[in-house]
Write a protein that holds these residues in place. Sequence first.
Motif, PDB file in Angstrom:
ATOM      1  N   ASP A 172       0.628  -1.259   0.024  1.00 42.80           N
ATOM      2  CA  ASP A 172       0.009   0.083  -0.032  1.00 42.80           C
ATOM      3  C   ASP A 172       0.818   1.327   0.037  1.00 42.80           C
ATOM      4  OD1 ASP A 172      -2.378  -1.506   0.010  1.00 42.80           O
ATOM      5  OD2 ASP A 172      -2.265  -1.638   2.165  1.00 42.80           O
ATOM      6  N   ALA A 173       2.052   1.038   0.162  1.00 42.56           N
ATOM      7  CA  ALA A 173       2.986   2.376   0.386  1.00 42.56           C
ATOM      8  C   ALA A 173       3.370   3.039  -1.039  1.00 42.56           C
ATOM      9  CB  ALA A 173       4.328   1.958   0.994  1.00 42.56           C
ATOM     10  N   LYS A 174       2.350   3.130  -1.962  1.00 41.29           N
ATOM     11  CA  LYS A 174       2.597   3.882  -3.175  1.00 41.29           C
ATOM     12  C   LYS A 174       2.917   5.209  -3.248  1.00 41.29           C
ATOM     13  CE  LYS A 174       0.090   4.620  -7.437  1.00 41.29           C
ATOM     14  NZ  LYS A 174      -1.274   4.663  -8.057  1.00 41.29           N
ATOM     15  N   GLY A 175       2.344   5.816  -2.098  1.00 36.26           N
ATOM     16  CA  GLY A 175       2.393   7.517  -2.280  1.00 36.26           C
ATOM     17  C   GLY A 175       3.281   7.787  -1.084  1.00 36.26           C
ATOM     18  N   GLY A 176       3.308   6.740  -0.131  1.00 29.83           N
ATOM     19  CA  GLY A 176       4.377   7.264   1.142  1.00 29.83           C
ATOM     20  C   GLY A 176       4.024   6.669   2.487  1.00 29.83           C
ATOM     21  N   VAL A 177       4.394   7.140   3.514  1.00 33.39           N
ATOM     22  CA  VAL A 177       4.412   6.594   4.866  1.00 33.39           C
ATOM     23  C   VAL A 177       4.436   7.819   5.710  1.00 33.39           C
ATOM     24  CG1 VAL A 177       5.406   5.012   6.632  1.00 33.39           C
ATOM     25  CG2 VAL A 177       5.750   4.358   4.238  1.00 33.39           C
ATOM     26  N   ILE A 178       3.427   7.441   6.767  1.00 35.76           N
ATOM     27  CA  ILE A 178       3.111   8.471   8.022  1.00 35.76           C
ATOM     28  C   ILE A 178       3.521   7.729   9.074  1.00 35.76           C
ATOM     29  CG2 ILE A 178       1.568   9.970   9.465  1.00 35.76           C
ATOM     30  CD1 ILE A 178       0.081  10.485   6.632  1.00 35.76           C
ATOM     31  N   ASN A 179       4.575   8.071   9.872  1.00 38.31           N
ATOM     32  CA  ASN A 179       5.116   7.405  10.935  1.00 38.31           C
ATOM     33  C   ASN A 179       4.549   8.091  12.152  1.00 38.31           C
ATOM     34  OD1 ASN A 179       5.825   5.460  12.888  1.00 38.31           O
ATOM     35  ND2 ASN A 179       7.954   5.554  12.154  1.00 38.31           N
ATOM     36  N   ILE A 180       3.652   7.941  13.035  1.00 36.46           N
ATOM     37  CA  ILE A 180       3.387   8.532  14.446  1.00 36.46           C
ATOM     38  C   ILE A 180       4.106   8.028  15.475  1.00 36.46           C
ATOM     39  CG2 ILE A 180       1.590   9.422  15.893  1.00 36.46           C
ATOM     40  CD1 ILE A 180      -0.152   8.723  13.563  1.00 36.46           C
ATOM     41  N   ILE A 181       5.233   8.557  15.933  1.00 37.32           N
ATOM     42  CA  ILE A 181       6.155   8.061  17.056  1.00 37.32           C
ATOM     43  C   ILE A 181       5.930   8.903  18.404  1.00 37.32           C
ATOM     44  CG2 ILE A 181       8.631   7.985  17.773  1.00 37.32           C
ATOM     45  CD1 ILE A 181       9.004   7.979  14.743  1.00 37.32           C
ATOM     46  N   THR A 182       5.212   7.968  19.506  1.00 36.82           N
ATOM     47  CA  THR A 182       4.900   8.365  20.522  1.00 36.82           C
ATOM     48  C   THR A 182       6.067   8.543  21.460  1.00 36.82           C
ATOM     49  OG1 THR A 182       4.869   6.113  21.298  1.00 36.82           O
ATOM     50  CG2 THR A 182       2.808   7.219  20.451  1.00 36.82           C
ATOM     51  N   ARG A 183       6.112   9.220  22.514  1.00 34.85           N
ATOM     52  CA  ARG A 183       7.052   9.677  23.613  1.00 34.85           C
ATOM     53  C   ARG A 183       7.460   8.886  24.535  1.00 34.85           C
ATOM     54  NH1 ARG A 183       5.011  15.087  26.526  1.00 34.85           N
ATOM     55  NH2 ARG A 183       7.189  14.781  27.372  1.00 34.85           N
ATOM     56  N   LYS A 184       8.518   8.478  25.151  1.00 34.08           N
ATOM     57  CA  LYS A 184       8.898   7.806  26.246  1.00 34.08           C
ATOM     58  C   LYS A 184       8.815   8.661  27.502  1.00 34.08           C
ATOM     59  CE  LYS A 184      13.462   7.486  25.336  1.00 34.08           C
ATOM     60  NZ  LYS A 184      14.716   6.584  25.169  1.00 34.08           N
ATOM     61  N   ALA A 185       8.865   7.934  28.473  1.00 38.33           N
ATOM     62  CA  ALA A 185       9.058   8.832  29.745  1.00 38.33           C
ATOM     63  C   ALA A 185      10.581   9.259  30.149  1.00 38.33           C
ATOM     64  CB  ALA A 185       8.687   8.140  31.089  1.00 38.33           C
ATOM     65  N   ASP A 186      10.675  10.434  30.362  1.00 37.27           N
ATOM     66  CA  ASP A 186      12.070  11.106  30.886  1.00 37.27           C
ATOM     67  C   ASP A 186      12.024  11.690  32.199  1.00 37.27           C
ATOM     68  OD1 ASP A 186      10.608  13.306  30.444  1.00 37.27           O
ATOM     69  OD2 ASP A 186      11.721  13.958  28.752  1.00 37.27           O
ATOM     70  N   ALA A 187      10.657  11.698  32.720  1.00 38.05           N
ATOM     71  CA  ALA A 187      10.715  12.152  34.250  1.00 38.05           C
ATOM     72  C   ALA A 187       9.419  11.832  34.938  1.00 38.05           C
ATOM     73  CB  ALA A 187      11.094  13.573  34.152  1.00 38.05           C
ATOM     74  N   ASN A 188       9.320  11.862  36.058  1.00 33.41           N
ATOM     75  CA  ASN A 188       7.938  11.678  36.822  1.00 33.41           C
ATOM     76  C   ASN A 188       7.388  13.096  36.798  1.00 33.41           C
ATOM     77  OD1 ASN A 188       8.668   9.054  37.478  1.00 33.41           O
ATOM     78  ND2 ASN A 188      10.008   9.770  39.238  1.00 33.41           N
ATOM     79  N   LYS A 189       6.142  13.370  36.106  1.00 35.81           N
ATOM     80  CA  LYS A 189       5.521  14.292  35.991  1.00 35.81           C
ATOM     81  C   LYS A 189       4.029  14.254  35.559  1.00 35.81           C
ATOM     82  CE  LYS A 189       7.406  15.630  31.744  1.00 35.81           C
ATOM     83  NZ  LYS A 189       8.170  16.609  30.705  1.00 35.81           N
ATOM     84  N   THR A 190       3.148  15.088  35.838  1.00 39.59           N
ATOM     85  CA  THR A 190       1.735  15.005  35.495  1.00 39.59           C
ATOM     86  C   THR A 190       1.331  16.382  34.726  1.00 39.59           C
ATOM     87  OG1 THR A 190       1.135  13.482  37.098  1.00 39.59           O
ATOM     88  CG2 THR A 190      -0.548  14.844  35.928  1.00 39.59           C
ATOM     89  N   SER A 191       0.594  16.416  33.732  1.00 47.85           N
ATOM     90  CA  SER A 191       0.172  17.639  33.207  1.00 47.85           C
ATOM     91  C   SER A 191      -1.128  17.623  32.726  1.00 47.85           C
ATOM     92  CB  SER A 191       1.092  18.047  31.989  1.00 47.85           C
ATOM     93  OG  SER A 191       0.781  17.075  30.884  1.00 47.85           O
ATOM     94  N   LEU A 192      -1.658  18.652  33.031  1.00 45.89           N
ATOM     95  CA  LEU A 192      -3.457  18.921  32.673  1.00 45.89           C
ATOM     96  C   LEU A 192      -3.366  19.970  31.684  1.00 45.89           C
ATOM     97  CD1 LEU A 192      -6.181  18.249  33.550  1.00 45.89           C
ATOM     98  CD2 LEU A 192      -6.325  19.802  35.041  1.00 45.89           C
ATOM     99  N   THR A 193      -4.137  19.894  30.599  1.00 38.89           N
ATOM    100  CA  THR A 193      -4.337  20.697  29.553  1.00 38.89           C
ATOM    101  C   THR A 193      -5.978  20.982  29.334  1.00 38.89           C
ATOM    102  OG1 THR A 193      -2.461  20.206  28.418  1.00 38.89           O
ATOM    103  CG2 THR A 193      -4.028  21.643  27.236  1.00 38.89           C
ATOM    104  N   VAL A 194      -6.154  22.276  29.443  1.00 40.45           N
ATOM    105  CA  VAL A 194      -7.920  22.667  29.169  1.00 40.45           C
ATOM    106  C   VAL A 194      -7.695  23.739  28.156  1.00 40.45           C
ATOM    107  CG1 VAL A 194      -9.863  23.584  29.799  1.00 40.45           C
ATOM    108  CG2 VAL A 194      -8.331  22.264  31.623  1.00 40.45           C
ATOM    109  N   ALA A 195      -8.538  23.451  27.124  1.00 38.90           N
ATOM    110  CA  ALA A 195      -8.547  24.325  25.941  1.00 38.90           C
ATOM    111  C   ALA A 195     -10.013  24.565  25.258  1.00 38.90           C
ATOM    112  CB  ALA A 195      -7.689  23.755  24.833  1.00 38.90           C
ATOM    113  N   SER A 196     -10.218  25.729  24.693  1.00 38.81           N
ATOM    114  CA  SER A 196     -11.461  25.801  24.156  1.00 38.81           C
ATOM    115  C   SER A 196     -11.197  26.620  22.691  1.00 38.81           C
ATOM    116  CB  SER A 196     -12.432  26.489  24.914  1.00 38.81           C
ATOM    117  OG  SER A 196     -11.891  27.977  25.265  1.00 38.81           O
ATOM    118  N   GLY A 197     -12.070  26.656  22.192  1.00 34.64           N
ATOM    119  CA  GLY A 197     -12.009  27.199  20.596  1.00 34.64           C
ATOM    120  C   GLY A 197     -13.328  27.657  19.928  1.00 34.64           C
ATOM    121  N   SER A 198     -13.111  27.744  18.585  1.00 33.87           N
ATOM    122  CA  SER A 198     -14.280  28.160  17.822  1.00 33.87           C
ATOM    123  C   SER A 198     -15.376  27.044  17.739  1.00 33.87           C
ATOM    124  CB  SER A 198     -14.032  28.777  16.378  1.00 33.87           C
ATOM    125  OG  SER A 198     -13.243  29.677  16.669  1.00 33.87           O
ATOM    126  N   TYR A 199     -16.596  27.139  17.533  1.00 36.07           N
ATOM    127  CA  TYR A 199     -17.738  26.094  17.063  1.00 36.07           C
ATOM    128  C   TYR A 199     -18.000  25.254  18.609  1.00 36.07           C
ATOM    129  CZ  TYR A 199     -16.058  28.074  12.753  1.00 36.07           C
ATOM    130  OH  TYR A 199     -15.417  28.871  11.667  1.00 36.07           O
TER     131      TYR A 199
END
Length: 498
Positions: free
Chosen positions: A162-189
Amino acid sequence: MKFARRVKKRKAVLCALLSGAMLLPMSMLVHAEEAEKQDPYSFDQVVVTATKTPVKEFEANANITVVTKEDIERWHFQDITEALRTVPGVTINNYSNGVGYEQSSHLRINGTEKIVVLIDGVRANVNGSTFNVFSGAGLLSMDRIERIEVLKGSASTLYGADAKGGVINIITRKADANKTSLTVASGSYSKQQYALLNEGKSGNYSWVFGYQKDISGDYTAGNGVVIPSYRDADSYSFKLTRKIDAKSNLAFNYNNYAASVMYTGTYNDTTGKQDTTKKYGSINSWDASLTYNYAFSDKVKNQLLLFTRRRDTDYDYTTASRWMMKLGSWGIQDQVTIQAGKKHLLVTGYDMFQDQIFDYKDQNSAYTDKNVTNQALFVQDEWSFSNQWKLTTGLRYDMHSTYGNHTTPSINLGYKPTDRTSFYVSYKEFFVVPNQYQLFSPYAPTDISTLKPETGNTMEFGVNHRLDNSTTASFHIFTRNTQNKIYYDSSNNWKVGN
């Protein structure tokens, strides 16, 4: 208008969950985790998609673009689709605002939708219908993504038919520290987004847990027409890694996405007016993989992977226009990388996957219990004849359950006259088999043996030049030749043909 607020705190978390599963002897090597931390603005970023081995982006001898973690944070991309729209050569065409039409949208690289999508090197294609092979609107919490590598150009030798046109590789992160983050966002519509990310280390274990909730409402088109819609989605992801010893580690990865949607059409083709009929749908998908990384020596490394995936979608289930897909896939990947001398790198391996159709219904089709299987052996041989010249050849041998055996070769020649300039020229062949809808729906030909896979080749030339430490110029040109193009014949009741 968008705002974001982050709250971070240190937190030690014991990670016994799923530790029993970590003792199973099946998994894969994720080369992306071998890449060293790097300056996000450097043009010497390490990428893995072009050759399945870590290589500096400037020396990859390929047309490749990287969306970094810093890009995601800077531009506040809410999903992968938004991030991919910034990549030259990638086009995404949505119906309406995309809500309720996730599988009807078209994702293309260099003008073709025949592409392969990977998550940490694991195949994530959805063999669902004639439309989108991948829906990035609700895959992962964006906070979990380290980078997205987009390889533009045929890559069938390494990644399959299936790779006629190309490849998309989504690479997830690995832990580099002990931490927690919370994100709150709003936008149009009426967009709202809430995200929680927890990562940490404890002994030989490290983990990353992500949760994201996305809510959106009515959409206003460019001409001012309000398109009623609604999405309420939850995504969960969990990655647990265990270091066994200095030579090996084991990782478990799980993702889940569930959404309820309400949507309407854009315009009625007959009346030319806004279609305000409310339609309802649901999406429920999950995937899991178990990976194992073992280094026999400094020069020989092995990756072994087992993955499984399920995706259930049900659109417009209150009317006769219902579109339901219950799909699954599973597979195995094994790769051996051999550094056979200072200037000789050999990559070889085995791939097998099976796409399963448990249940499919639309206005004209209904079928159950169908599947297609593909196995493949591949080898890539990379020779650096000097500091300036590099020759890479490859060969893949596919064994398809419906279309038999096929050989796909490739060759790439790179030349780097200085540290600031590099050239490459390549020739790569590809073949693309019909998808399940083209094989099993009423539009399939009466004699399926008359429907042939697409075959062809891509020739490419590229040059990269570093103007200074913060500016580079690139030029890429390709030509693609396709035989037996698969299409729907309007003169023959839209039957599939070549």
